[in-house]
Design a protein around this motif. Sequence first.
Motif, PDB file in Angstrom:
ATOM      1  N   VAL B 199       0.848  -1.207   0.000  1.00 39.11           N
ATOM      2  CA  VAL B 199       0.000   0.000   0.000  1.00 39.11           C
ATOM      3  C   VAL B 199       0.880   1.253   0.000  1.00 39.11           C
ATOM      4  N   VAL B 200       0.357   2.282  -0.649  1.00 38.20           N
ATOM      5  CA  VAL B 200       1.106   3.541  -0.745  1.00 38.20           C
ATOM      6  C   VAL B 200       0.375   4.600   0.080  1.00 38.20           C
ATOM      7  N   ILE B 201       1.135   5.239   0.943  1.00 38.14           N
ATOM      8  CA  ILE B 201       0.564   6.205   1.887  1.00 38.14           C
ATOM      9  C   ILE B 201       1.233   7.559   1.694  1.00 38.14           C
ATOM     10  N   ASN B 202       0.448   8.606   1.748  1.00 43.72           N
ATOM     11  CA  ASN B 202       0.949   9.961   1.553  1.00 43.72           C
ATOM     12  C   ASN B 202       1.895  10.369   2.701  1.00 43.72           C
ATOM     13  N   GLU B 206       2.308  11.822   7.858  1.00 45.08           N
ATOM     14  CA  GLU B 206       3.244  11.392   8.903  1.00 45.08           C
ATOM     15  C   GLU B 206       2.848  11.975  10.266  1.00 45.08           C
ATOM     16  N   GLY B 207       2.869  11.124  11.248  1.00 45.53           N
ATOM     17  CA  GLY B 207       2.530  11.558  12.597  1.00 45.53           C
ATOM     18  C   GLY B 207       1.043  11.509  12.889  1.00 45.53           C
ATOM     19  N   LYS B 208       0.238  11.309  11.853  1.00 42.58           N
ATOM     20  CA  LYS B 208      -1.211  11.239  12.080  1.00 42.58           C
ATOM     21  C   LYS B 208      -1.623   9.783  12.322  1.00 42.58           C
ATOM     22  N   ASP B 209      -2.639   9.636  13.161  1.00 44.37           N
ATOM     23  CA  ASP B 209      -3.185   8.312  13.416  1.00 44.37           C
ATOM     24  C   ASP B 209      -4.220   8.006  12.333  1.00 44.37           C
ATOM     25  N   LEU B 210      -3.924   7.019  11.509  1.00 44.95           N
ATOM     26  CA  LEU B 210      -4.816   6.703  10.382  1.00 44.95           C
ATOM     27  C   LEU B 210      -5.896   5.695  10.763  1.00 44.95           C
ATOM     28  N   ALA B 211      -5.911   5.286  12.036  1.00 48.86           N
ATOM     29  CA  ALA B 211      -6.791   4.187  12.438  1.00 48.86           C
ATOM     30  C   ALA B 211      -8.267   4.482  12.195  1.00 48.86           C
ATOM     31  N   ASN B 212      -8.667   5.717  12.358  1.00 47.85           N
ATOM     32  CA  ASN B 212     -10.083   6.031  12.210  1.00 47.85           C
ATOM     33  C   ASN B 212     -10.382   6.897  10.998  1.00 47.85           C
ATOM     34  N   GLY B 213      -9.492   6.871  10.030  1.00 46.12           N
ATOM     35  CA  GLY B 213      -9.735   7.644   8.811  1.00 46.12           C
ATOM     36  C   GLY B 213      -8.564   8.559   8.536  1.00 46.12           C
TER      37      GLY B 213
END
Lengths: 313, 547
Positions: B199-202, B206-213
């Motif tokens: 998977v490719v992530i922006n 960085e530093g953000k919690d992606l767990a809930n969106g």
Amino acid sequence: MILSRAAWSLVILVVATFAVFALLSFSPGDAAERIAGPEASQQAIQQVRDRLHLEDPVLVQYGRWLGDVAHGDLGDSLITRQPVTTMVGNALPKTLSLVFVATAMAIVGAFVAGVVSALRPGSLLDRLIIGVTSLGVAAPSFWIAIVLVSAFAINRSWFPAGGYTTMSDGFGSWLHHLILPAAALGTVTTAELTRQLRGSLQDALARDFTLTARAKGLSTPRVVGKHALKNAAIPVVTVLGLRIAQLLGGAIVVERVFAIRGLGTITIDAVNTRDLPVVLGVVAIFSVMVILTNLLVDLSYSYFNPKLRSQSR
Amino acid sequence: MNSKFSMAGRRGATRHGATRGLRRSWLAACVAVLFVVLAACSGGSDASDGKSDGGGDGDLDRSATLRWGATAPPTTLDPQLESNSGKRIWLWEIYDRLFLLDKDGNLQPGIAESGDISSDGLTITLKLRDDAKFHDGSPVNAAAVKYSLERGQKLSGSIVAPDLELISAINVVDDSTVALTLTSPAPYLLKVLATSPGVVINPASEGKDLANGDEGLAGSGPYEVGSFEPNANLTLKRVEGDYWDSKAANFATIEVKGYPDPNAAMNALQTGEIDATLGRGEPAQLKQIASTGNLNLYSFPVSGTLSLFLRNTIKPLEDLRVREAIARGIDRKSLSENLFKDVCEYNPQAFIKGSQSRVEGQDPFPYDPKAAKALLAEAGYPNGFELPVMVVGGYAPAENGVLVVQEDLAKIGIKVKVNQILETDQIDLWRSGSKPAMFTAASSQPDDVPYVQRLWFSVYGLAEKKGGKEIQAAIDAAVKPGLDEASAKKAYENMGTVALKQGTLIPVCNLIASTMGAKDVVGLDSMPLNFLADAAGDPRYLGKRSE
């Protein structure tokens, strides 16, 4: 009296949550293995254990949780990372709605069937009601749920087969989604309350004060509604109080069949994934609800029986 | 715009050998060009590669909503933290992957248009497409790929870390080129990068919690998050604007609705509350539901094999003769064809039809109860012994199958004691090393090498403590750089044979997975369920026919 009950309630809460905490702690596996995934190395699993302090002694972990609770923090889910209060807050209205509608249906159903049965003892209708309620007490709620879905959702499309909508989406839609699960959940309660009401109402109708009321020329509805029912209500309310606790437990199965993500469903998920903060949060909420229900039942006695009011004074 | 591409080199051919459109361009002396070259300029994959029978976009109602009944909706929206492969497929709608797999398990371009493997097998050079954008409008480039892979390696709790650990360095060559340096040759990595490790992530997240969106930031996939409740519901909204894969994103909205009880999902499908789901239940029941409910039902075997796992470090299973006796004592063909008709397809090898490691017609230990008894006697157990076997309670194929195993093994004197366990405890109990046997299905993988590695080493450890050297040597031979297609096939077959001859895995059959949906839902027949881990199909090309 209320202060003493509140103190005991706290003790019950601590004992219940500690018992659950200890049980889960001593069962095999832990949340780290679920978080790291089935293909994680032992090293990765250990990292998760260290991060979440899962290897601290049970008492230390429990003490930490209890300290957080004292500050109003139920912690975060180990699996979803959501605050437990948010998860419980999302699930609680669904379970309460389900239990509320099931209870309402049970009360109405039991009132009608119980009164009819008590007023016509030995009649064909009475025997029919006794027969049906015997079946109702014996039938497991998941089986009733499957039958209801098959009959009224799949074959006739009268009700949805599952799901939940909030009351803000419309009262009709909310109720429409809850009728089948509430019927499945409330069948046993309806049957038990009916049998209880039938028995206690028959007793009340045979007592002197109702005979006196009849002798005074009061109509049957007035005798039953104003005099007999109030006296017959105390054992029924006691059973109802016990049944509400069981309804909360029964909701676990019914929510699953009807795909309602209430407290029952999140409890099963949390137990399966050893998500301790969620399990403890739900247990605490369930305990509080049961304690409150029992308190309400006790308080209602003094309404139904004025003698208790004067004794407490 | 549609595009056609050809695949070059041995890995491209993989499971189905002479895959259509294959064109080998093996440069023996220097660079081993491994895989995919996009022949046409841009756009998605060729419809003939197994996209929907709805095929042309003109047939599809792109304003429609897909309501999918999921027994396991996502727990987290961070694609590198979601540990359940069945849940991950929905995150692939938010996050693009470096490559895709078609329904036959063949590699297709994703964010990477090609992946070239160096002659020593230690460098993979990825060429990226130049028309992919993250949801915030920033380009998907080499720096983003580097960030994503490094994040996957380092993120605490990352489920993709084990797959990425053999990448020792990630170098940005230019904006559209990334070079991966490997610790050992791993040509199968390209296929692994077609699943969650890719998977490719922006980097802006960085530093953000992606767990809930991801707040419309981190992904570049065709959808962004509308709403999300972990383990319950996920709503995806199509990102407006051009998406590089014109065959994808056929729904304006996708609603993934949670049904913890599979029967509830089937009920919802029958009442029209959902459009599609994975078929769960007895095949006859599914067929009946499909016919009475006017639904489509598609079934196909998946690469995870229902097998008897034997621990070769516990007496008496440490003796190969005993393991062989057990294998020869079970009539697996009869079990599959009689008990598991339409549920599980007989497979005495651990590799599905079309797989490179599969040797057609070979069964290392065919059914022979007389030979089994003789082997037991030779090993010093003429009267048999007691064998505790773990089985997940409520998992019908294993629960039913183990009863036949019990009956068959009783005939050669082995008393099978069935121990029911919770599904969630299965791996932990097995890993504890104290359980001699279990009857279950191993999760599938996009390539046979990681499949063998997981079964015999990293996850199930069937040869971790004993007999591993031979298998490891066979794996090394299979991933050796410079092999031509025939040699590679031979090496894969050898790897499979060597692993199976250990007698620690007694394969019985390949479970059959099903998708079910309304008649107007297209593409259910071509989700690549069979080769993805745990039969998790990619929903990317599903669509709804216009009325």
